[in-house]
Design an enzyme around this catalytic site. Structure first.
Site, PDB file in Angstrom:
ATOM      1  CB  SER A 167      35.408  44.847  33.937  1.00 37.46           C
ATOM      2  OG  SER A 167      36.008  43.829  34.715  1.00 37.46           O
TER       3      SER A 167
ATOM      4  CG  ASP B 229      37.924  45.738  42.592  1.00 38.67           C
ATOM      5  OD1 ASP B 229      38.681  44.786  42.333  1.00 38.67           O
ATOM      6  OD2 ASP B 229      37.460  46.497  41.720  1.00 38.67           O
TER       7      ASP B 229
ATOM      8  CG  HIS C 169      38.352  46.032  38.326  1.00 39.44           C
ATOM      9  ND1 HIS C 169      37.507  45.222  39.063  1.00 39.44           N
ATOM     10  CD2 HIS C 169      38.080  45.775  37.021  1.00 39.44           C
ATOM     11  CE1 HIS C 169      36.755  44.504  38.245  1.00 39.44           C
ATOM     12  NE2 HIS C 169      37.084  44.806  37.003  1.00 39.44           N
TER      13      HIS C 169
END
Length: 577
Positions: A300, A545, A548
């Site tokens: 990802s 998060d 990312h």
């Protein structure tokens, strides 16, 4: 002899002069045909077309185009595409308007409406046959115009299992006591970055005796200016796109759309110490990649990078593999999902039951290797999935596992960090020995996370970070350092096995991005207006998060580096003009 009247004499003289002029003009026409000269001037034949130079300051945008009359397709479909490039602030204000202009006089500088129906490419392959898209000479010349548009074809490969697995993706899980734990994130006191965060040497890497001297030269870290020695600087111009103008941003990375209140993290850009790193220039990229295919391969975080480069209105199909095709330059951009880059199975193996993922560390991903010969440039990355549950198989023997090791009496020979290093050597060795691969492989080094005070599921946080760390504030993350070290070791071991004419380059962003604790979504992972974004009464931070990267944000620098590496490889080591 009778004299003629004066008027008749004047007429006779004029006729004589006219006759002389006509004779002289006829001689000129025979000697220097003017029609061909005029034709060349009007049609542009034999004229040297000079592409406009990119303004390093990034204040203008140059995009490629294929005109509708050269494509031969219906104008009924409103397909749109953009590759990120630089714009000024005025154009940025207009990007949030989804109703895009269609006339040339009112073209938005970064995204335009494309009056073309996407060309559907063959489903069976996307090699040479897909690149046989006719473009007239007028389309080629139009490719150099700045206010223009690119058409695109999006072809997806459906894989329900893969789609389900990624859509339900969780952040990497750490295990207490294992080598993947962060020891509560970062060290307590600021300090200098450890030497263990090693870098591949800038000198050429020697290969084994079986590899040719040409291979040794190909598989080296670029000897030009060190792109990874520099600093982050604040650029008031801001990013070259907005979260509302790029519709394929994964919602978790759409920090502004999810309510993040600050924006300065979007304005910091990377500057090498000894050379310039220009903004991403879409036109330059497509011209360099003309007729070629670039593939982003990984998990990802690789998707995060791909989305920073390509901006299209619809994301059809699954997430296993997507393709975007740019007609005017026959450039293909591909994203391939491969979590670990090595072969994985779910069947029962020895004492590991069915349903637990088995990673065969000495075998590359079979599905991936089938596609490799069709790629000219590969941007490869991995690492974070080695924190997920899996069983490690080496030489047909179970040698370890992550979050799975039922028999404590059995010694574990390979932990998750070692498994990552072996996997890097395996996939890169497969590339540099592949008999039908001659492309350029860019290995993006391990992307650091910034969970402080714990892991993602144990209270780790990056809330409240609004600017990059200063040099004296950078502290070492032990897990990031060892993962980076293992990746570099795998890279260098693979180089020594090279037998083909492909090239390996390490894009070493690990230390560079260690400063960017401000660039993650943090608690702004969804547009839910009721989400928790602040520390609770008990002092517990909200779920967030810190792995990312926000878009726009620091991740955009990755593709500026990719473009510079490609340019150096295709054009030589000189800097951008």
């Amino acid at each position: 002899m009778a004299a003629f009247p004066r008027g008749v004499s004047f007429i006779a003289a004029s006729v004589a002069l006219l006759a002389m002029f006509l004779i002289f003009a006829s001689w000129l026409l025979v000697s220097y045909p003017i029609t061909s000269t005029v034709s060349e001037y009007i049609s542009g034949v034999n004229r040297k077309i000079v592409l406009p130079a990119k303004d390093v300051s990034g204040s203008s945008l140059e995009q490629l185009t294929t005109t509708s009359n050269s494509s031969g397709v219906d104008n009924s479909e409103d397909a749109q595409v953009s590759i990120r490039s630089s714009v000024d602030k005025d154009s940025l204000r207009s990007e949030s308007n989804k109703q895009l202009p269609t006339t040339k006089d009112s073209v938005d500088l970064r995204r335009n409406e494309i009056p073309e129906e996407p060309v559907q490419l063959p489903e069976s392959s996307f090699g040479a046959t897909e690149k046989k898209v006719s473009t007239s000479s007028s389309a080629s010349s139009n490719a150099s115009e700045s206010n223009s548009v690119e058409s695109v074809s999006i072809i997806s490969f459906l894989d329900k299992d893969t789609l389900q697995s990624e859509s339900n993706e969780k952040l990497p899980t750490s295990q207490k006591g294992s080598l993947d734990s962060r020891k509560n994130g970062v060290l307590e006191k600021p300090g200098q970055l450890s030497e263990s965060l090693s870098r591949p040497t800038e000198k050429k890497v020697d290969t084994s005796s079986s590899a040719s001297s040409n291979t040794s030269e190909n598989n080296s870290v670029d000897s030009g200016c060190d792109l990874y020695d520099g600093k982050w600087f604040y650029d008031p111009q801001g990013p070259s796109y907005t979260n509302s103008s790029c519709p394929i941003i994964t919602q978790m990375q759409n920090c502004q759309g999810n309510g993040r209140p600050d924006k300065d993290y979007e304005n910091w850009r990377w500057k090498p110490s000894q050379c310039a790193l220009p903004r991403f220039d879409a036109k330059k990229f497509l011209e360099l990649m003309r007729g070629k295919t670039l593939a982003f391969i990984g998990d990802s975080v690789a998707r995060n990078q791909m989305e920073s480069m390509v901006e299209v209105p619809k994301n059809r199909g699954n997430r296993r593999m997507h393709r975007w095709y740019f007609k005017s330059t026959s450039v293909m951009i591909v994203r391939v999902w491969s979590s670990w880059l090595v072969r994985q199975t779910n069947e029962k193996f020895d004492f590991a039951p069915e349903g637990v993922t088995k990673l065969h560390l000495d075998a590359p991903d079979d599905n991936l290797m089938e596609l490799i010969p069709k790629f000219d440039v590969i941007v490869l990355s991995s690492g974070h999935w080695f924190a997920k549950q899996s069983v490690y198989v080496l030489n047909n023997e179970i040698v370890g596992g992550q979050l799975w090791w039922p028999d404590r009496s059995r010694p574990m020979k390979v932990n998750n960090v070692d498994a990552f290093g072996i996997s890097v050597e395996t996939i890169l060795s497969a590339l540099v020995t592949h008999p039908n691969y001659t492309g350029l492989t860019i290995v993006r080094s391990f992307s650091p996370d910034h969970y402080e005070g714990g892991a993602w599921n144990t209270g780790g946080s990056c809330t409240g970070k609004v600017k990059p760390l200063a040099t004296d504030e950078l502290v070492e993350n032990g897990f990031t350092s060892i993962m980076h070290k293992k990746q570099v070791m795998g890279f260098e071991l693979a180089v020594k096995k090279a037998t083909n004419k492909s090239k390996l380059r390490m894009m070493d962003i690990t230390k560079v991005f260690g400063y960017r604790h401000d660039g993650h979504p943090g608690p702004y992972r969804s547009p839910d207006p009721n989400k928790i974004t602040k520390v609770g009464p008990d002092g517990k931070p909200p779920p967030q998060d810190c792995l990312h990267w926000c878009m726009p944000g620091p991740v955009d620098a990755w593709n500026e580096l990719v473009l510079e590496i490609i340019r150096r490889d295709f054009e030589g080591h000189q800097n951008f003009p």
